[in-house]
Write an enzyme that holds these catalytic residues in place. Structure first.
Site, PDB file in Angstrom:
ATOM      1  N   THR A  10     -62.899   2.775 -35.169  1.00  0.00           N
ATOM      2  CA  THR A  10     -61.917   1.789 -34.694  1.00  0.00           C
ATOM      3  C   THR A  10     -61.532   0.754 -35.739  1.00  0.00           C
ATOM      4  O   THR A  10     -60.639  -0.049 -35.503  1.00  0.00           O
ATOM      5  CB  THR A  10     -62.425   1.057 -33.432  1.00  0.00           C
ATOM      6  N   ASP A  23     -70.399   0.390 -42.462  1.00  0.00           N
ATOM      7  CA  ASP A  23     -71.058   1.238 -43.461  1.00  0.00           C
ATOM      8  C   ASP A  23     -71.583   0.392 -44.627  1.00  0.00           C
ATOM      9  O   ASP A  23     -72.745   0.497 -45.019  1.00  0.00           O
ATOM     10  CB  ASP A  23     -70.068   2.300 -43.951  1.00  0.00           C
TER      11      ASP A  23
END
Length: 168
Positions: free
Chosen positions: A119, A35
């Site tokens: 993850t 991100d």
């Protein structure tokens, strides 16, 4: 089906595809991991644009322009935080992939790249997440022929090997 799906090790922000998927947080205003990397590479315009999107629920997806990225679009999806597997984490992760692909089709995307959603800091078990990612994408591609190329982009060697082993 395998001809449409690729496993790649590298930096998702460098790929020349129609859309990359951002493993975002609910605010859509940036964070760590992939991100943060996407926000840095896309430039400050992404933050300004995303302020108008009003956030995103876990499992849903929203789209923005790619700004300074080689990709035309960024599809932001919010993966589930792993809480032991008893809080619909699997279904929420499936929804991330499915809703991202639906949004891609609605926007004329032919090629799309996914990171390994949830993850990292969200601690979803890698093997379980990989199985969900690949099976959900395969199921979608069997029913909808719009998307021609899906790339699973793995940031590190361990993730890459898990994806390669599951895919073969």
């Amino acid at each position: 089906m395998k001809a449409k799906i690729e496993i790649h090790k590298g930096d998702i922000t460098k790929l020349k595809v129609d859309a990359i998927v951002n493993a975002a947080n609910n605010s859509l205003l940036g964070g760590g991991g992939v991100d943060g990397a996407i926000h840095r590479a896309a430039g400050p315009e992404l933050l300004e644009y995303n302020r108008k999107l009003g956030g995103c629920e876990t499992g849903d997806a929203k789209i923005s322009p790619g700004f300074k990225l080689p990709a035309k679009f960024i599809i932001h999806t919010v993966g589930p935080v792993w809480r032991g597997g008893n809080y619909n984490e699997d279904e929420l992760l499936e929804n991330c992939y499915r809703n991202s692909l639906k949004l891609a089709v609605e926007n004329g995307v032919k090629s799309i790249a996914f990171p390994a959603i949830s993850t990292g800091v969200y601690s979803f078990p890698l093997e379980r997440a990989t199985r969900i990612a690949i099976s959900t994408v395969k199921d979608f591609l069997e029913k909808d022929k719009t998307i021609e190329r899906v790339i699973f982009v793995c940031f590190d060697e361990n993730t890459y090997q898990v994806y390669k082993n599951f895919f073969e």
